[in-house]
Structure formats: C-alpha cells, structure tokens
Design a protein around this motif. Structure first.
Motif, PDB file in Angstrom:
ATOM      1  N   HIS A  39       1.105  -1.055   0.264  1.00  0.00           N
ATOM      2  CA  HIS A  39       0.047   0.038   0.108  1.00  0.00           C
ATOM      3  C   HIS A  39       0.962   1.178   0.213  1.00  0.00           C
ATOM      4  O   HIS A  39       2.008   1.198   0.772  1.00  0.00           O
ATOM      5  CB  HIS A  39      -0.803   0.094   1.333  1.00  0.00           C
ATOM      6  N   PRO A  40       0.499   2.288  -0.524  1.00  0.00           N
ATOM      7  CA  PRO A  40       1.256   3.363  -0.625  1.00  0.00           C
ATOM      8  C   PRO A  40       1.535   4.168   0.812  1.00  0.00           C
ATOM      9  O   PRO A  40       2.517   4.743   0.910  1.00  0.00           O
ATOM     10  CB  PRO A  40       0.461   4.407  -1.732  1.00  0.00           C
ATOM     11  N   ALA A  41       0.785   3.831   1.658  1.00  0.00           N
ATOM     12  CA  ALA A  41       1.087   4.265   3.194  1.00  0.00           C
ATOM     13  C   ALA A  41       1.844   3.392   3.894  1.00  0.00           C
ATOM     14  O   ALA A  41       2.206   3.666   4.989  1.00  0.00           O
ATOM     15  CB  ALA A  41      -0.679   4.612   3.770  1.00  0.00           C
ATOM     16  N   ASP A  42       2.178   2.377   3.380  1.00  0.00           N
ATOM     17  CA  ASP A  42       3.098   1.464   3.800  1.00  0.00           C
ATOM     18  C   ASP A  42       4.203   1.854   4.653  1.00  0.00           C
ATOM     19  O   ASP A  42       5.085   2.647   4.056  1.00  0.00           O
ATOM     20  CB  ASP A  42       3.723   0.303   3.047  1.00  0.00           C
ATOM     21  N   GLN A  43       4.519   1.743   5.898  1.00  0.00           N
ATOM     22  CA  GLN A  43       5.882   2.221   6.558  1.00  0.00           C
ATOM     23  C   GLN A  43       6.827   1.306   6.768  1.00  0.00           C
ATOM     24  O   GLN A  43       7.923   1.828   7.245  1.00  0.00           O
ATOM     25  CB  GLN A  43       5.221   3.266   7.642  1.00  0.00           C
ATOM     26  N   ASP A  44       6.424  -0.101   6.900  1.00  0.00           N
ATOM     27  CA  ASP A  44       7.544  -1.015   7.379  1.00  0.00           C
ATOM     28  C   ASP A  44       7.663  -2.164   6.494  1.00  0.00           C
ATOM     29  O   ASP A  44       7.952  -3.403   6.958  1.00  0.00           O
ATOM     30  CB  ASP A  44       7.386  -1.071   8.868  1.00  0.00           C
ATOM     31  N   GLY A  45       6.835  -2.235   5.469  1.00  0.00           N
ATOM     32  CA  GLY A  45       7.215  -3.352   4.453  1.00  0.00           C
ATOM     33  C   GLY A  45       5.855  -4.165   4.971  1.00  0.00           C
ATOM     34  O   GLY A  45       5.995  -5.682   4.762  1.00  0.00           O
ATOM     35  N   SER A  46       5.142  -4.090   5.509  1.00  0.00           N
ATOM     36  CA  SER A  46       3.983  -5.011   6.109  1.00  0.00           C
ATOM     37  C   SER A  46       2.434  -4.852   5.633  1.00  0.00           C
ATOM     38  O   SER A  46       1.579  -5.478   5.799  1.00  0.00           O
ATOM     39  CB  SER A  46       4.063  -5.140   7.387  1.00  0.00           C
ATOM     40  N   LEU A  47       2.228  -3.639   5.065  1.00  0.00           N
ATOM     41  CA  LEU A  47       0.852  -3.328   4.733  1.00  0.00           C
ATOM     42  C   LEU A  47       0.801  -3.436   3.060  1.00  0.00           C
ATOM     43  O   LEU A  47       0.917  -2.603   2.300  1.00  0.00           O
ATOM     44  CB  LEU A  47       0.538  -1.564   4.876  1.00  0.00           C
ATOM     45  N   TYR A  48       0.151  -4.748   2.867  1.00  0.00           N
ATOM     46  CA  TYR A  48       0.043  -5.143   1.437  1.00  0.00           C
ATOM     47  C   TYR A  48      -1.543  -4.918   1.045  1.00  0.00           C
ATOM     48  O   TYR A  48      -2.529  -5.051   1.998  1.00  0.00           O
ATOM     49  CB  TYR A  48       0.325  -6.631   1.505  1.00  0.00           C
ATOM     50  N   ILE A  49      -1.527  -4.585  -0.159  1.00  0.00           N
ATOM     51  CA  ILE A  49      -2.864  -4.488  -0.742  1.00  0.00           C
ATOM     52  C   ILE A  49      -3.215  -6.044  -1.136  1.00  0.00           C
ATOM     53  O   ILE A  49      -2.401  -6.912  -2.109  1.00  0.00           O
ATOM     54  CB  ILE A  49      -2.911  -3.628  -2.092  1.00  0.00           C
ATOM     55  N   LEU A  50      -4.519  -6.516  -0.799  1.00  0.00           N
ATOM     56  CA  LEU A  50      -4.639  -7.983  -1.137  1.00  0.00           C
ATOM     57  C   LEU A  50      -5.607  -7.956  -2.485  1.00  0.00           C
ATOM     58  O   LEU A  50      -5.603  -8.844  -3.215  1.00  0.00           O
ATOM     59  CB  LEU A  50      -5.645  -8.543   0.090  1.00  0.00           C
ATOM     60  N   GLY A  51      -6.579  -6.885  -2.695  1.00  0.00           N
ATOM     61  CA  GLY A  51      -7.504  -6.801  -3.586  1.00  0.00           C
ATOM     62  C   GLY A  51      -7.501  -5.161  -4.049  1.00  0.00           C
ATOM     63  O   GLY A  51      -7.430  -4.437  -3.037  1.00  0.00           O
ATOM     64  N   GLU A  52      -8.075  -4.985  -5.053  1.00  0.00           N
ATOM     65  CA  GLU A  52      -8.294  -3.497  -5.706  1.00  0.00           C
ATOM     66  C   GLU A  52      -9.457  -3.689  -6.467  1.00  0.00           C
ATOM     67  O   GLU A  52      -9.656  -4.583  -7.285  1.00  0.00           O
ATOM     68  CB  GLU A  52      -7.111  -2.954  -6.251  1.00  0.00           C
ATOM     69  N   TYR A  53     -10.540  -2.745  -6.366  1.00  0.00           N
ATOM     70  CA  TYR A  53     -11.476  -2.425  -7.301  1.00  0.00           C
ATOM     71  C   TYR A  53     -11.059  -1.503  -8.267  1.00  0.00           C
ATOM     72  O   TYR A  53     -10.591  -0.596  -7.752  1.00  0.00           O
ATOM     73  CB  TYR A  53     -12.815  -2.074  -6.594  1.00  0.00           C
ATOM     74  N   ARG A  54     -10.934  -1.473  -9.630  1.00  0.00           N
ATOM     75  CA  ARG A  54     -10.676  -0.459 -10.422  1.00  0.00           C
ATOM     76  C   ARG A  54     -11.262  -0.404 -11.622  1.00  0.00           C
ATOM     77  O   ARG A  54     -12.200  -1.069 -11.797  1.00  0.00           O
ATOM     78  CB  ARG A  54      -8.966  -1.122 -11.068  1.00  0.00           C
ATOM     79  N   ILE A  55     -11.218   1.197 -11.992  1.00  0.00           N
ATOM     80  CA  ILE A  55     -12.245   1.866 -12.978  1.00  0.00           C
ATOM     81  C   ILE A  55     -11.021   2.359 -13.919  1.00  0.00           C
ATOM     82  O   ILE A  55     -10.444   3.045 -13.605  1.00  0.00           O
ATOM     83  CB  ILE A  55     -13.048   2.719 -12.646  1.00  0.00           C
ATOM     84  N   ASP A  56     -10.842   1.779 -15.084  1.00  0.00           N
ATOM     85  CA  ASP A  56     -10.119   2.166 -16.019  1.00  0.00           C
ATOM     86  C   ASP A  56     -10.703   2.400 -17.438  1.00  0.00           C
ATOM     87  O   ASP A  56     -11.627   1.686 -17.676  1.00  0.00           O
ATOM     88  CB  ASP A  56      -8.905   0.996 -16.283  1.00  0.00           C
ATOM     89  N   PRO A  57     -10.316   3.653 -18.062  1.00  0.00           N
ATOM     90  CA  PRO A  57     -10.873   3.888 -19.222  1.00  0.00           C
ATOM     91  C   PRO A  57     -10.802   2.878 -20.505  1.00  0.00           C
ATOM     92  O   PRO A  57     -11.653   2.734 -21.147  1.00  0.00           O
ATOM     93  CB  PRO A  57     -10.064   5.385 -19.607  1.00  0.00           C
ATOM     94  N   ALA A  58      -9.824   2.177 -20.192  1.00  0.00           N
ATOM     95  CA  ALA A  58      -9.452   1.144 -21.423  1.00  0.00           C
ATOM     96  C   ALA A  58     -10.067  -0.206 -21.009  1.00  0.00           C
ATOM     97  O   ALA A  58     -10.503  -0.725 -21.993  1.00  0.00           O
ATOM     98  CB  ALA A  58      -7.957   0.966 -21.801  1.00  0.00           C
TER      99      ALA A  58
END
Length: 126
Positions: A39-58
C-alpha cells in the motif's frame, strides 16, 4: 500456501456465491495478479494490498486479487482459513463496485479511516 492455480479455483467458487446483479457493469471481471503490492501508506514493508477495485478507461471496471500479497500475509494458513480471507477480500472489493454504482462512498470512507489509524499507530511506535 496453495498454488496460484488453486487460488484461482477457490476464487472462482467464491465468485459463484455472489448474485448475478453484483456483476452488472463489472465488464473486466475478476483478475488474479501473481504479484504482491504494498500500500502507498506502508511504512515498514507489512501493509499489503490484497485486492483492488479498479475503474480504467480502457479496461472498464474490474477487480484484481493479488496472489503474492496473499502469500505474504496469509502464507501460513491452511486452505480453509485462506478461503475465508479470500472471501472477505472479494466481497470487500465487490462492495466497492456496488457502492460505486449507487453513488455511495461508505466503504471508501471506512478504508480511509483504517489507513489513518494505521498511520497513527505507526507514528506512536516511533
């Protein structure tokens, strides 16, 4: 930890649990990414993104599930416990999709509050 193939199989079964209406406008479906994503807010290498909902023009609207992140965070769980974690994350991402279609931001606000609490806890550790 299960293989990526088994991860995809379980994810497919979990996806079948959800009502067809949840898939309206989810034209990109559910994608498994083999990587791991901090995650961009991660501070110690432990905050992982497990899933994401995305909206992409393409690519449109879709959900990404990160196998590598699940390996890092839940690599020691047995298949049943991992399946429950997968279910939670998949439903979380579908909630983003459903709320987005309805013009509701409740889950986005909750996510932001969770990141703020993480940052505060990390600041207190210093």
């Amino acid at each position: 930890m299960i293989s990526i193939d088994r991860f995809e199989e379980i994810l497919g079964l979990l996806a079948e649990e959800l009502p067809a209406a949840f898939y309206e406008e989810l034209n990109g479906g559910i994608i498994v990414d083999p990587g791991r994503l901090l995650h961009p807010a991660d501070q110690d290498g432990s905050l992982y993104i497990l899933g994401e909902y995305r909206i992409d023009p393409a690519m449109g609207k879709y959900i990404v599930m990160f196998y590598g992140s699940f390996r890092r965070v839940f690599g020691d769980l047995d298949e049943q416990a991992l399946t429950e974690e997968l279910r939670k994350v998949l439903r979380h991402e579908f909630r983003h999709h459903v709320e987005g279609r309805a013009g509701v931001r409740d889950l986005e606000v909750w996510d932001e509050e969770q990141i703020a609490a993480y940052r505060a806890a990390k600041k207190d550790e210093l």
